[in-house]
Design an enzyme around this catalytic site. Structure first.
Site, mmCIF file in Angstrom:
data_model
loop_
_atom_site.group_PDB
_atom_site.id
_atom_site.type_symbol
_atom_site.label_atom_id
_atom_site.label_comp_id
_atom_site.label_asym_id
_atom_site.label_seq_id
_atom_site.Cartn_x
_atom_site.Cartn_y
_atom_site.Cartn_z
ATOM 1 N N SER A 150 7.295 -7.594 -7.739
ATOM 2 C CA SER A 150 7.137 -8.947 -8.269
ATOM 3 C C SER A 150 5.680 -9.122 -8.664
ATOM 4 O O SER A 150 4.807 -8.397 -8.142
ATOM 5 C CB SER A 150 7.493 -9.962 -7.173
ATOM 6 O OG SER A 150 6.974 -11.238 -7.500
ATOM 7 N N TYR A 163 7.586 -13.653 1.502
ATOM 8 C CA TYR A 163 7.988 -12.978 0.257
ATOM 9 C C TYR A 163 6.816 -12.202 -0.336
ATOM 10 O O TYR A 163 6.940 -11.020 -0.693
ATOM 11 C CB TYR A 163 8.494 -14.029 -0.744
ATOM 12 C CG TYR A 163 9.018 -13.458 -2.048
ATOM 13 C CD1 TYR A 163 10.326 -12.973 -2.149
ATOM 14 C CD2 TYR A 163 8.212 -13.410 -3.191
ATOM 15 C CE1 TYR A 163 10.810 -12.462 -3.348
ATOM 16 C CE2 TYR A 163 8.682 -12.906 -4.387
ATOM 17 C CZ TYR A 163 9.990 -12.436 -4.459
ATOM 18 O OH TYR A 163 10.466 -11.925 -5.656
HETATM 19 P P1 NAD Z 1 19.322 -12.620 -7.364
HETATM 20 O O1 NAD Z 1 19.351 -13.567 -6.235
HETATM 21 O O2 NAD Z 1 20.135 -12.901 -8.571
HETATM 22 O O3 NAD Z 1 19.647 -11.141 -6.878
HETATM 23 C C1 NAD Z 1 19.281 -10.652 -5.624
HETATM 24 C C2 NAD Z 1 20.231 -9.546 -5.266
HETATM 25 O O4 NAD Z 1 19.884 -9.021 -3.968
HETATM 26 C C3 NAD Z 1 21.673 -10.053 -5.167
HETATM 27 O O5 NAD Z 1 22.529 -9.118 -5.789
HETATM 28 C C4 NAD Z 1 21.920 -10.086 -3.649
HETATM 29 O O6 NAD Z 1 23.275 -9.872 -3.313
HETATM 30 C C5 NAD Z 1 21.075 -8.905 -3.210
HETATM 31 N N1 NAD Z 1 20.822 -8.945 -1.771
HETATM 32 C C6 NAD Z 1 20.316 -9.956 -1.018
HETATM 33 N N2 NAD Z 1 20.311 -9.606 0.275
HETATM 34 C C7 NAD Z 1 20.817 -8.346 0.349
HETATM 35 C C8 NAD Z 1 21.071 -7.431 1.401
HETATM 36 N N3 NAD Z 1 20.793 -7.749 2.679
HETATM 37 N N4 NAD Z 1 21.609 -6.227 1.107
HETATM 38 C C9 NAD Z 1 21.905 -5.887 -0.175
HETATM 39 N N5 NAD Z 1 21.679 -6.717 -1.204
HETATM 40 C C10 NAD Z 1 21.147 -7.930 -0.950
HETATM 41 O O7 NAD Z 1 17.776 -12.537 -7.775
HETATM 42 P P2 NAD Z 1 17.023 -11.599 -8.824
HETATM 43 O O8 NAD Z 1 16.007 -12.452 -9.460
HETATM 44 O O9 NAD Z 1 17.954 -10.830 -9.675
HETATM 45 O O10 NAD Z 1 16.250 -10.632 -7.812
HETATM 46 C C11 NAD Z 1 16.295 -9.222 -7.892
HETATM 47 C C12 NAD Z 1 14.952 -8.659 -7.458
HETATM 48 O O11 NAD Z 1 13.955 -9.061 -8.400
HETATM 49 C C13 NAD Z 1 14.476 -9.153 -6.095
HETATM 50 O O12 NAD Z 1 13.876 -8.083 -5.382
HETATM 51 C C14 NAD Z 1 13.437 -10.186 -6.456
HETATM 52 O O13 NAD Z 1 12.461 -10.344 -5.457
HETATM 53 C C15 NAD Z 1 12.854 -9.579 -7.714
HETATM 54 N N6 NAD Z 1 12.133 -10.531 -8.561
HETATM 55 C C16 NAD Z 1 12.779 -11.543 -9.204
HETATM 56 C C17 NAD Z 1 12.046 -12.412 -9.991
HETATM 57 C C18 NAD Z 1 12.671 -13.543 -10.762
HETATM 58 O O14 NAD Z 1 11.919 -14.331 -11.349
HETATM 59 N N7 NAD Z 1 13.963 -13.678 -10.813
HETATM 60 C C19 NAD Z 1 10.669 -12.264 -10.114
HETATM 61 C C20 NAD Z 1 10.051 -11.232 -9.420
HETATM 62 C C21 NAD Z 1 10.794 -10.361 -8.648
#
Ligand code: NAD
Length: 265
Positions: A150, A163
């Site tokens: 991130s 986080y």
């Molecule tokens: P999201 O909530 O749509 O997806 C998160 C995923 O992680 C889901 O599929 C969920 O089922 C899975 N997950 C949660 N707990 C889990 C566990 N214990 N075991 C297995 N899977 C688990 O959110 P996203 O934005 O798609 O996030 C994906 C990644 O991207 C994350 O690591 C998040 O920190 C990172 N990220 C997202 C953003 C953003 O702006 N959306 C920015 C920076 C980083």
């Protein structure tokens, strides 16, 4: 088809960025194991769409913070696809609170899923890459790992200390691992998304006012879409990036460019 017949595992593939990565990998010719924790229906639907378009995919349940479950997930992927070429360690969650109110439980859960989950997934993938025959006809590298980090691996984030700590941890886990396994020709990189429109940060974009505030942090002037990240993941997983290891690719519309200084500071 830059990932043709390579075998990929995407953790947290049931939603948001992981779902887009799974679809983009399949479109690039990879076979995809789509991990989910609670989103079974969504993961099954993505897998079934991929199969309907002539690709290979299946959904697999595992809590990435559970050592046995991660080992089983990797074993099942290898059983189904014969090998593992690419891991995208993407699962992540937020449990936000002002620091003084942050419970040990919420601190632990975020570190367990976001950081320990990536450690367990990466370790399982490295073990598998080293155990299987090399296939230079599929990939120049012996294996590829992409950690979903991130912008908060470098931008401090008040109210989200657990986080930000997990993502800062991913940065040095990724770099240290990349250094260790480069002689085995295993490439390890991170993607650091900025603000991407997914369920994890809905509060930041679902109302016009929230989106307006968010856009003041994004010089490029738009929120990111999961596909922006997925395209970067395909490149990082492919031979096109064969000389790239130990690096974080920021996909953030300039969020890490200190936009507050754009107008003379
Ligand atoms: P999201 O909530 O749509 O997806 C998160 C995923 O992680 C889901 O599929 C969920 O089922 C899975 N997950 C949660 N707990 C889990 C566990 N214990 N075991 C297995 N899977 C688990 O959110 P996203 O934005 O798609 O996030 C994906 C990644 O991207 C994350 O690591 C998040 O920190 C990172 N990220 C997202 C953003 C953003 O702006 N959306 C920015 C920076 C980083």
């Amino acid at each position: 088809m830059v990932l043709k017949v390579q075998s990929a595992l995407v953790t947290g593939g049931s939603s948001g960025i992981g779902a887009a990565v799974s679809q983009a990998f399949a479109a690039a010719g990879a076979k995809v194991a789509i991990n989910y924790h609670s989103g079974r229906e969504a993961a099954e639907a993505i897998a079934s769409d991929i199969r309907a378009s002539g690709g290979e995919a299946f959904a697999i349940k595992a809590d990435v913070s559970d050592e046995g479950a991660v080992e089983q997930m990797i074993a099942t992927t290898v059983e189904r696809f014969g090998r593992l070429d690419i891991l995208v360690a993407n699962s992540g969650l937020q449990k936000d609170a002002p620091f003084r109110d942050l419970s040990l439980e919420d601190w632990r859960r975020v570190i367990d899923v976001n950081l320990t989950g990536q450690f367990l997934s990466c370790r399982g993938a490295v073990r598998q890459f080293l155990a299987q025959d090399e296939r230079p006809d599929l990939s120049k590298a012996r294996g590829k790992i992409i950690c979903m980090s991130s912008v908060h691996e470098v931008i401090p984030w008040a109210g989200h200390v657990n986080y930000a700590a997990s993502k800062g941890g991913i940065m040095l886990m990724m770099k240290s691992l990349a250094q260790e396994v480069a002689p085995d020709r295993i490439r390890v990189n991170s993607i650091a998304p900025g603000a991407i429109r997914t369920p994890i940060n809905k509060d930041a974009w679902e109302t016009e006012e929230a989106l307006r505030r968010l856009l003041t942090l994004i010089p490029y002037g738009r929120i990111g879409e999961p596909e922006d990240v997925a395209r970067a993941a395909v490149w990082l997983a492919s031979d096109e990036s064969d000389y790239v290891t130990g690096t974080t690719l920021f996909v953030d519309g300039g969020m890490t460019l200190y936009p507050g200084f754009a107008d003379n500071g």
